[in-house]
Every structure is written in C-alpha cells, then in structure tokens.
Design a protein around this motif. Structure first.
Motif, PDB file in Angstrom:
ATOM      1  N   LYS A 292       0.843  -1.197   0.000  1.00 23.34           N
ATOM      2  CA  LYS A 292       0.000   0.000   0.000  1.00 23.34           C
ATOM      3  C   LYS A 292       0.876   1.244   0.000  1.00 23.34           C
ATOM      4  CE  LYS A 292      -3.942  -2.095   2.309  1.00 23.34           C
ATOM      5  NZ  LYS A 292      -3.442  -3.436   2.150  1.00 23.34           N
ATOM      6  N   THR A 293       0.490   2.226  -0.805  1.00 28.70           N
ATOM      7  CA  THR A 293       1.200   3.494  -0.872  1.00 28.70           C
ATOM      8  C   THR A 293       0.608   4.460   0.152  1.00 28.70           C
ATOM      9  OG1 THR A 293      -0.295   4.455  -2.502  1.00 28.70           O
ATOM     10  CG2 THR A 293       1.565   3.161  -3.355  1.00 28.70           C
ATOM     11  N   VAL A 294       1.244   5.601   0.281  1.00 27.30           N
ATOM     12  CA  VAL A 294       0.730   6.642   1.175  1.00 27.30           C
ATOM     13  C   VAL A 294      -0.661   7.069   0.717  1.00 27.30           C
ATOM     14  CG1 VAL A 294       1.085   9.011   1.977  1.00 27.30           C
ATOM     15  CG2 VAL A 294       3.027   7.447   1.839  1.00 27.30           C
ATOM     16  N   LEU A 295      -0.854   7.184  -0.593  1.00 30.34           N
ATOM     17  CA  LEU A 295      -2.163   7.564  -1.120  1.00 30.34           C
ATOM     18  C   LEU A 295      -3.226   6.529  -0.758  1.00 30.34           C
ATOM     19  CD1 LEU A 295      -3.824   9.553  -2.761  1.00 30.34           C
ATOM     20  CD2 LEU A 295      -3.136   8.308  -4.824  1.00 30.34           C
ATOM     21  N   ASP A 296      -2.869   5.256  -0.803  1.00 29.92           N
ATOM     22  CA  ASP A 296      -3.809   4.199  -0.404  1.00 29.92           C
ATOM     23  C   ASP A 296      -4.228   4.377   1.053  1.00 29.92           C
ATOM     24  OD1 ASP A 296      -3.403   3.095  -2.933  1.00 29.92           O
ATOM     25  OD2 ASP A 296      -1.917   1.646  -2.207  1.00 29.92           O
ATOM     26  N   TRP A 297      -3.274   4.641   1.925  1.00 26.76           N
ATOM     27  CA  TRP A 297      -3.565   4.817   3.355  1.00 26.76           C
ATOM     28  C   TRP A 297      -4.405   6.067   3.605  1.00 26.76           C
ATOM     29  CZ3 TRP A 297      -3.576   1.152   6.686  1.00 26.76           C
ATOM     30  CH2 TRP A 297      -2.724   0.068   6.529  1.00 26.76           C
ATOM     31  N   VAL A 298      -4.099   7.163   2.911  1.00 23.09           N
ATOM     32  CA  VAL A 298      -4.879   8.396   3.075  1.00 23.09           C
ATOM     33  C   VAL A 298      -6.319   8.158   2.635  1.00 23.09           C
ATOM     34  CG1 VAL A 298      -5.153  10.770   2.229  1.00 23.09           C
ATOM     35  CG2 VAL A 298      -2.890   9.938   2.907  1.00 23.09           C
ATOM     36  N   ALA A 299      -6.492   7.478   1.492  1.00 20.33           N
ATOM     37  CA  ALA A 299      -7.840   7.178   1.009  1.00 20.33           C
ATOM     38  C   ALA A 299      -8.590   6.305   2.008  1.00 20.33           C
ATOM     39  CB  ALA A 299      -7.773   6.493  -0.359  1.00 20.33           C
ATOM     40  N   LEU A 300      -7.918   5.316   2.560  1.00 19.84           N
ATOM     41  CA  LEU A 300      -8.554   4.432   3.541  1.00 19.84           C
ATOM     42  C   LEU A 300      -8.977   5.202   4.790  1.00 19.84           C
ATOM     43  CD1 LEU A 300      -9.351   1.586   4.421  1.00 19.84           C
ATOM     44  CD2 LEU A 300      -7.030   1.294   5.280  1.00 19.84           C
ATOM     45  N   ILE A 301      -8.113   6.053   5.295  1.00 23.62           N
ATOM     46  CA  ILE A 301      -8.436   6.840   6.488  1.00 23.62           C
ATOM     47  C   ILE A 301      -9.611   7.774   6.218  1.00 23.62           C
ATOM     48  CG2 ILE A 301      -7.569   8.679   8.004  1.00 23.62           C
ATOM     49  CD1 ILE A 301      -4.797   7.220   7.766  1.00 23.62           C
ATOM     50  N   LEU A 302      -9.613   8.422   5.044  1.00 21.48           N
ATOM     51  CA  LEU A 302     -10.727   9.307   4.709  1.00 21.48           C
ATOM     52  C   LEU A 302     -12.033   8.532   4.566  1.00 21.48           C
ATOM     53  CD1 LEU A 302      -8.974  11.761   2.259  1.00 21.48           C
ATOM     54  CD2 LEU A 302     -10.053  12.356   4.437  1.00 21.48           C
ATOM     55  N   LEU A 303     -11.968   7.321   4.028  1.00 20.49           N
ATOM     56  CA  LEU A 303     -13.181   6.501   3.929  1.00 20.49           C
ATOM     57  C   LEU A 303     -13.685   6.072   5.296  1.00 20.49           C
ATOM     58  CD1 LEU A 303     -12.562   4.261   0.806  1.00 20.49           C
ATOM     59  CD2 LEU A 303     -14.206   6.107   1.085  1.00 20.49           C
ATOM     60  N   ILE A 304     -12.780   5.793   6.204  1.00 22.60           N
ATOM     61  CA  ILE A 304     -13.187   5.463   7.574  1.00 22.60           C
ATOM     62  C   ILE A 304     -13.872   6.667   8.217  1.00 22.60           C
ATOM     63  CG2 ILE A 304     -12.330   4.926   9.891  1.00 22.60           C
ATOM     64  CD1 ILE A 304     -10.201   3.160   8.446  1.00 22.60           C
ATOM     65  N   ILE A 305     -13.284   7.850   8.053  1.00 27.46           N
ATOM     66  CA  ILE A 305     -13.900   9.075   8.588  1.00 27.46           C
ATOM     67  C   ILE A 305     -15.293   9.260   7.997  1.00 27.46           C
ATOM     68  CG2 ILE A 305     -13.765  11.609   8.554  1.00 27.46           C
ATOM     69  CD1 ILE A 305     -10.671  11.233   8.744  1.00 27.46           C
ATOM     70  N   GLY A 306     -15.410   9.082   6.683  1.00 28.35           N
ATOM     71  CA  GLY A 306     -16.711   9.225   6.022  1.00 28.35           C
ATOM     72  C   GLY A 306     -17.713   8.195   6.506  1.00 28.35           C
ATOM     73  N   GLY A 307     -17.250   6.947   6.681  1.00 25.92           N
ATOM     74  CA  GLY A 307     -18.146   5.896   7.158  1.00 25.92           C
ATOM     75  C   GLY A 307     -18.638   6.142   8.572  1.00 25.92           C
ATOM     76  N   VAL A 308     -17.725   6.571   9.438  1.00 33.13           N
ATOM     77  CA  VAL A 308     -18.113   6.888  10.819  1.00 33.13           C
ATOM     78  C   VAL A 308     -19.089   8.065  10.822  1.00 33.13           C
ATOM     79  CG1 VAL A 308     -17.257   7.785  13.022  1.00 33.13           C
ATOM     80  CG2 VAL A 308     -16.043   5.927  11.881  1.00 33.13           C
ATOM     81  N   ASN A 309     -18.817   9.068   9.985  1.00 35.97           N
ATOM     82  CA  ASN A 309     -19.701  10.230   9.919  1.00 35.97           C
ATOM     83  C   ASN A 309     -21.104   9.817   9.468  1.00 35.97           C
ATOM     84  OD1 ASN A 309     -20.060  13.154  10.085  1.00 35.97           O
ATOM     85  ND2 ASN A 309     -20.341  13.044   7.874  1.00 35.97           N
ATOM     86  N   TRP A 310     -21.205   8.995   8.418  1.00 37.31           N
ATOM     87  CA  TRP A 310     -22.519   8.549   7.945  1.00 37.31           C
ATOM     88  C   TRP A 310     -23.207   7.652   8.972  1.00 37.31           C
ATOM     89  CZ3 TRP A 310     -25.632  10.580   4.714  1.00 37.31           C
ATOM     90  CH2 TRP A 310     -25.156  11.331   3.646  1.00 37.31           C
ATOM     91  N   GLY A 311     -22.433   6.820   9.655  1.00 38.53           N
ATOM     92  CA  GLY A 311     -23.010   5.977  10.701  1.00 38.53           C
ATOM     93  C   GLY A 311     -23.610   6.801  11.828  1.00 38.53           C
ATOM     94  N   LEU A 312     -22.866   7.800  12.279  1.00 43.42           N
ATOM     95  CA  LEU A 312     -23.379   8.684  13.330  1.00 43.42           C
ATOM     96  C   LEU A 312     -24.593   9.467  12.844  1.00 43.42           C
ATOM     97  CD1 LEU A 312     -20.089  10.084  14.893  1.00 43.42           C
ATOM     98  CD2 LEU A 312     -21.772   8.615  16.003  1.00 43.42           C
ATOM     99  N   TYR A 313     -24.560   9.891  11.590  1.00 43.63           N
ATOM    100  CA  TYR A 313     -25.693  10.628  11.045  1.00 43.63           C
ATOM    101  C   TYR A 313     -26.936   9.736  10.972  1.00 43.63           C
ATOM    102  CZ  TYR A 313     -28.401  13.780   8.153  1.00 43.63           C
ATOM    103  OH  TYR A 313     -29.386  14.612   7.685  1.00 43.63           O
ATOM    104  N   GLY A 314     -26.736   8.504  10.538  1.00 38.73           N
ATOM    105  CA  GLY A 314     -27.874   7.582  10.434  1.00 38.73           C
ATOM    106  C   GLY A 314     -28.440   7.173  11.776  1.00 38.73           C
ATOM    107  N   LEU A 315     -27.585   6.964  12.757  1.00 38.14           N
ATOM    108  CA  LEU A 315     -28.033   6.486  14.068  1.00 38.14           C
ATOM    109  C   LEU A 315     -28.495   7.602  14.999  1.00 38.14           C
ATOM    110  CD1 LEU A 315     -25.276   3.822  14.747  1.00 38.14           C
ATOM    111  CD2 LEU A 315     -27.670   3.407  14.139  1.00 38.14           C
ATOM    112  N   ALA A 316     -27.807   8.755  14.934  1.00 39.78           N
ATOM    113  CA  ALA A 316     -28.081   9.804  15.911  1.00 39.78           C
ATOM    114  C   ALA A 316     -28.394  11.162  15.285  1.00 39.78           C
ATOM    115  CB  ALA A 316     -26.893   9.951  16.853  1.00 39.78           C
ATOM    116  N   GLY A 317     -28.389  11.237  13.953  1.00 41.01           N
ATOM    117  CA  GLY A 317     -28.647  12.517  13.305  1.00 41.01           C
ATOM    118  C   GLY A 317     -27.527  13.524  13.524  1.00 41.01           C
TER     119      GLY A 317
END
Length: 65
Positions: free
Chosen positions: A4-29
């Motif tokens: 994995k390159t640095v770009l791969d890791w940055v993309a993965l971290i940003l996707l985790i942030i996005g997933g957590v954000n959508w999860g919190l939005y869906g569960l708690a608004g």
C-alpha cells in the motif's frame, strides 16, 4: 500481498472518517464533520470532497492489477 502506498492509506483513512460520519448521522442525526468544521464551511466542503474522491480512488484500487 499488494504493498500500500501513502495515497492508499490516506484514502482508507478518509473513507473510515466518512463511514463513521454517515453511521453517526444515520443512528443519531449527528454530522461529525459539520460539528467539528461547521464554523469553516469551505474546510467542511473540502473534507466531504476528499472523502468522495477517496471512494473513487478505492474503486480504482480494487480493480487495478
């Protein structure tokens, strides 16, 4: 195993942030990005855009050989 390159890791971290954000939005608004960066709309928009680009990059990463 694919190295994995640095770009791969940055993309993965940003996707985790996005997933957590959508999860919190869906569960708690609660929009975590807006909560943290709401006072700086341009920065919040940049984070949302980077999460979207990360998703597109990850699609590319999954199909590349």
């Amino acid at each position: 195993m694919v190295q994995k390159t640095v770009l791969d890791w940055v993309a993965l971290i940003l996707l985790i942030i996005g997933g957590v954000n959508w999860g919190l939005y869906g569960l708690a608004g609660m929009d975590l990005v807006d909560l943290i960066l709401g006072s700086i709309p341009m920065l919040a928009t940049t984070v949302y855009s980077l999460v979207g680009l990360s998703a597109l990059y990850t699609i590319y990463f999954l199909v590349k050989k």
